[in-house]
Design a protein around this motif. Structure first.
Motif, mmCIF file in Angstrom:
data_model
loop_
_atom_site.group_PDB
_atom_site.id
_atom_site.type_symbol
_atom_site.label_atom_id
_atom_site.label_comp_id
_atom_site.label_asym_id
_atom_site.label_seq_id
_atom_site.Cartn_x
_atom_site.Cartn_y
_atom_site.Cartn_z
ATOM 1 N N ALA A 34 97.913 -1.373 -54.295
ATOM 2 C CA ALA A 34 98.387 -2.788 -54.328
ATOM 3 C C ALA A 34 98.123 -3.174 -55.703
ATOM 4 C CB ALA A 34 97.595 -3.548 -53.237
ATOM 5 N N ARG A 35 97.174 -3.084 -56.317
ATOM 6 C CA ARG A 35 96.966 -3.322 -57.523
ATOM 7 C C ARG A 35 97.751 -2.875 -58.623
ATOM 8 N NH1 ARG A 35 91.518 -6.005 -57.907
ATOM 9 N NH2 ARG A 35 90.916 -6.455 -55.850
ATOM 10 N N ILE A 36 97.619 -1.546 -58.557
ATOM 11 C CA ILE A 36 98.770 -0.786 -59.315
ATOM 12 C C ILE A 36 99.966 -1.192 -59.338
ATOM 13 C CG2 ILE A 36 99.663 1.469 -59.924
ATOM 14 C CD1 ILE A 36 97.094 2.773 -59.085
ATOM 15 N N LYS A 37 100.629 -1.470 -58.309
ATOM 16 C CA LYS A 37 101.812 -1.702 -58.131
ATOM 17 C C LYS A 37 102.143 -3.476 -58.582
ATOM 18 C CE LYS A 37 103.473 2.049 -55.677
ATOM 19 N NZ LYS A 37 103.294 1.938 -54.243
ATOM 20 N N ALA A 38 101.069 -4.114 -58.157
ATOM 21 C CA ALA A 38 101.389 -5.541 -58.738
ATOM 22 C C ALA A 38 101.354 -5.357 -60.356
ATOM 23 C CB ALA A 38 100.026 -6.369 -58.259
ATOM 24 N N LEU A 39 100.261 -4.609 -60.896
ATOM 25 C CA LEU A 39 100.250 -4.644 -62.353
ATOM 26 C C LEU A 39 101.616 -4.240 -63.067
ATOM 27 C CD1 LEU A 39 98.393 -5.165 -64.892
ATOM 28 C CD2 LEU A 39 97.383 -2.829 -64.365
ATOM 29 N N ILE A 81 99.864 -10.487 -45.812
ATOM 30 C CA ILE A 81 99.596 -9.220 -45.045
ATOM 31 C C ILE A 81 100.998 -8.360 -44.873
ATOM 32 C CG2 ILE A 81 100.345 -9.993 -42.829
ATOM 33 C CD1 ILE A 81 97.649 -9.316 -41.621
ATOM 34 N N ILE A 82 102.021 -9.034 -45.070
ATOM 35 C CA ILE A 82 103.069 -8.268 -45.052
ATOM 36 C C ILE A 82 103.623 -7.552 -46.202
ATOM 37 C CG2 ILE A 82 104.910 -9.873 -45.466
ATOM 38 C CD1 ILE A 82 106.764 -8.662 -43.371
ATOM 39 N N HIS A 83 103.124 -8.313 -47.404
ATOM 40 C CA HIS A 83 103.206 -7.546 -48.803
ATOM 41 C C HIS A 83 102.303 -6.355 -48.947
ATOM 42 C CE1 HIS A 83 102.734 -8.475 -53.341
ATOM 43 N NE2 HIS A 83 103.525 -7.405 -53.114
ATOM 44 N N PHE A 84 101.149 -6.550 -48.299
ATOM 45 C CA PHE A 84 100.191 -5.368 -48.274
ATOM 46 C C PHE A 84 100.786 -4.306 -47.675
ATOM 47 C CE2 PHE A 84 95.669 -3.623 -47.416
ATOM 48 C CZ PHE A 84 95.735 -3.364 -48.660
ATOM 49 N N PHE A 85 101.324 -4.442 -46.396
ATOM 50 C CA PHE A 85 102.040 -3.575 -45.777
ATOM 51 C C PHE A 85 103.125 -2.777 -46.499
ATOM 52 C CE2 PHE A 85 100.068 -5.155 -41.650
ATOM 53 C CZ PHE A 85 99.417 -4.046 -41.070
ATOM 54 N N MET A 86 103.923 -3.811 -46.901
ATOM 55 C CA MET A 86 105.229 -3.146 -47.844
ATOM 56 C C MET A 86 104.891 -2.421 -49.070
ATOM 57 S SD MET A 86 108.533 -4.453 -46.519
ATOM 58 C CE MET A 86 109.412 -5.153 -47.901
ATOM 59 N N ILE A 87 103.740 -2.533 -49.495
ATOM 60 C CA ILE A 87 103.532 -1.842 -50.772
ATOM 61 C C ILE A 87 102.808 -0.515 -50.399
ATOM 62 C CG2 ILE A 87 101.619 -1.526 -52.617
ATOM 63 C CD1 ILE A 87 101.919 -4.524 -53.040
ATOM 64 N N ASN A 88 102.170 -0.498 -48.996
ATOM 65 C CA ASN A 88 101.398 0.674 -48.659
ATOM 66 C C ASN A 88 102.214 1.136 -47.193
ATOM 67 O OD1 ASN A 88 98.962 1.143 -50.248
ATOM 68 N ND2 ASN A 88 98.538 -0.937 -49.593
ATOM 69 N N LYS A 89 103.671 1.137 -47.296
ATOM 70 C CA LYS A 89 104.388 1.594 -46.084
ATOM 71 C C LYS A 89 104.018 3.156 -46.026
ATOM 72 C CE LYS A 89 108.385 2.006 -49.098
ATOM 73 N NZ LYS A 89 107.997 1.387 -50.210
ATOM 74 N N HIS A 90 104.042 3.362 -44.492
ATOM 75 C CA HIS A 90 103.970 4.901 -44.016
ATOM 76 C C HIS A 90 102.447 5.198 -44.282
ATOM 77 C CE1 HIS A 90 108.387 4.944 -44.220
ATOM 78 N NE2 HIS A 90 108.192 5.013 -45.382
#
Lengths: 416, 226
Positions: free
Chosen positions: B110-115, B157-166
């Protein structure tokens, strides 16, 4: 009672016991001397009278002569000294006298001659002795007091100086203790023993601390690895529910281990004084902020929060202040019961937080030690209060805990 | 996206690499200071993940070196020390984020994607998964182009899920992402459950599919697969 008072009290007891003995001895001595003097004087007078009788055949006039009584030739009373009382008209009373009776003969007639000498007023003597001895002992006591106090202040001064240093000493401090050198051999020995002991303790303490720190640090990376692998396992589709349960347990215990490690690192960092920035902290701000962060859980548990917060500023590190108040508030929330209450009071001297909760079974004095937790809370690690205690130690705050039934109160004193 | 991971623990290195590669990230690794130093001299990286304590040097020096050459490289520090001093110093010399070990892979992701989104797309890039679309910078979620009315935590929570899908997201990882240290695990499960129930309901109301699968008592997976 300090050493000086103890010594001086011993002196006092000794002198008080000694006083009657001294008076008795003095009295006997004076009495003895007086009698001897008087007796010698009377014997001497007898010699003079005997000599007069031999030479002139007449009794010489004598100031001490009391009476001459003719006696029968066969009367053989031995010569004797006696104490008697005579009535003296000039004193209008009886006066004590020493008498000496001996035999002689005047013109071939046997006579008994009695000489007398006035005695000292012995009762008066006792009072004089008592007074003089009392004064002497008083002076003696004063002298001893003075000497002892000087010895105490001068000879013992290195001892007290070192004692004060030891009282302030903390094994956690970096600089070694420097005990004052002294020429008194006992003190020097004591210093050496203490210095050796402290070196040992310091060494042990340092080793232990380093060990704790290293362990806490070093386990984090392996724990991260374990946790990642376990998550991979959990995410794979090949496990049956039973296996997933087991793996999940591993996962949760790993998490717990990691949290313990983090808390211990925090404690040792607080001990190492790594948080040494001093900022002016608005405590009310911090508390409101924490309450904001916990609003969700407070609402969820239907807790009623009442607060009476003054504006208070403290000089301390912002991070530590945040940890301290977070732990206290979190504690009150977490150990609360559904629909319970929390009340907070903050002023310049104290922050007090009271919460309803279950009746705890931990003895109060053990509450602040590491890994103490109530039986009901399996998830807490029992390290929060140990961390708080450390923070309080650094800033000289005092944290007290009282419970009455199911009501728990933590009081944080800023200027104890 | 090209990432260089500098970390001396081989296992952790391998985990990060395989995790990121599954995310479609080109991931290079450096197990020590020297290798890392050589690599940053040759290639430009979008993001550097740096462990501060390396066997042959200090991660902070690498950050300084990178910042001299390429100011745009995003930097995330990962450190076992969790020392505030390190964190502040790291951020001062140009690191963008700090993650204390042990961290959850999902969190690192999540941190990498956000950055990356911040660096490469100025934060304007949308995250899309089938009919669900997220605009991270404006905190908006759309299902079939209908905007959802979510609370902040529900969005998180949904943001966190979307970044880490599957991927399996454990309750612990979700709780730490949402609340940090401010909550105890026992309480957090109920919260996560409540928030998820709300998200599911709101997604369903706008005709979206419920992609959130519950994985036993362990956690949740956001996926459209089986």
């Amino acid at each position: 009672m300090n050493l000086f008072k103890k010594t001086i009290n011993q002196y006092l007891i000794f002198l008080v016991l000694f006083l009657p003995i001294m008076i008795a001895l003095d009295y006997l001595l004076v009495n003895h001397l007086v009698y001897r003097e008087i007796d010698e004087l009377l014997l001497d007078e007898r010699k003079r009278i005997d000599y007069g009788l031999q030479k002139d055949g007449a009794v010489l006039s004598s100031y001490y002569l009391y009476r001459i009584e003719p006696i029968a030739a066969d009367n053989f009373r031995p010569e004797e000294f006696r104490d008697t009382l005579f009535f003296e008209p000039y004193a209008n009373g009886n006066i004590p006298y020493r008498t000496y009776t001996f035999r002689s003969s005047v013109d071939s007639q046997p006579v008994e001659i009695t000489l007398k000498h006035v005695l000292l007023d012995i009762n008066g003597l006792i009072w004089w002795i008592l007074a003089s001895n009392g004064v002497i002992l008083l002076l003696l006591y004063g002298g001893l007091y003075y000497i002892d106090r000087n010895i105490y202040q001068w000879a013992w001064s290195p001892f007290f100086e070192n004692l004060a240093k030891l009282e302030k000493y903390n094994v956690a401090q970096k600089e070694p203790i420097r005990l004052k050198k002294t020429k008194t051999s006992e003190f020097e020995t004591l210093n050496k023993v203490i210095e050796t002991l402290i070196d040992q303790i310091k060494n042990d303490f340092k080793n232990l601390k380093e060990f704790n720190e290293n362990i806490s640090h070093e386990i984090q990376t392996p724990l991260a690895t374990i946790r990642n692998k376990v998550v991979l396992l959990l995410g794979s589709d090949n496990l049956d529910p039973k296996e997933i349960q087991n793996v999940n347990t591993i996962y949760q215990e790993t998490n717990k281990l990691s949290k313990i490690g983090k808390s211990l690192i925090l404690i040792s960092r607080i001990e190492n004084l790594e948080f040494k920035r001093l900022e002016r902290i608005d405590v009310r701000d911090i508390i409101e902020n924490i309450l904001g962060n916990m609003e969700e859980i407070i609402n969820f548990k239907h807790l009623e929060v009442s607060k009476d917060l003054d504006t208070v500023t403290l000089e301390c590190d912002h991070i530590l202040a945040d940890i301290l108040f977070t732990n206290l508030i979190k504690n009150a929330v977490q150990h609360n019961k559904e629909g319970g209450t929390i009340s907070m009071v903050l002023d310049n001297d104290i922050f007090e937080i009271t919460n309803t909760g279950e009746v705890s079974d931990i003895p109060t004095e053990k509450l602040f030690s590491r890994f103490q937790k109530g039986t009901s809370q399996k998830d807490s690690l029992g390290l929060g209060l140990a961390i708080n205690q450390k923070i309080c130690e650094i800033y000289g705050f005092r944290l007290d805990y009282v419970r009455t039934g199911g009501i728990h109160t933590f009081s944080l004193f800023f200027n104890p | 996206m090209k990432v260089l991971v500098i970390e001396d623990n081989k296992e952790l290195l391998r985990d990060i690499k395989s995790f990121l590669e599954e995310e479609g990230v080109i991931c290079e690794i450096a197990p020590n200071y020297k290798t890392a130093y050589d690599k940053i001299g040759f290639f430009p990286y979008d993001i550097l993940i740096v462990d501060i304590t390396l066997p042959d040097g200090n991660g902070l020096d690498i950050i300084r070196e990178v910042k001299k050459e390429n100011i745009d490289t995003g930097i995330i520090i990962i450190s076992a020390k969790n020392a505030v001093g390190d964190k502040i110093r790291g951020l001062e010399i140009g690191a963008d984020d700090y993650l204390a070990k042990p961290f959850y892979m999902a969190e690192l992701n999540a941190r990498i994607k956000a950055l990356y989104r911040r660096k490469a797309y100025n934060g304007s890039r949308e995250i899309v998964f089938n009919e669900i679309k997220i605009k991270p910078d404006s905190h908006e979620v759309f299902v079939n182009d209908h905007i959802l009315n979510l609370t902040k935590k529900e969005f998180d929570i949904i943001h966190f899920f979307m970044i880490n899908k599957h991927r399996l997201l454990t309750k612990e990882a979700i709780a730490e992402h949402l609340w940090g240290d401010h909550i105890e695990m026992a309480d957090s499960y109920k919260f996560i459950y409540t928030h998820l129930a709300n998200v599911r309901k709101k997604v369903a109301e706008t005709g979206g599919t419920d992609y959130i699968q519950s994985i036993y008592s362990v956690g949740y997976k956001f996926t459209d697969r089986g």
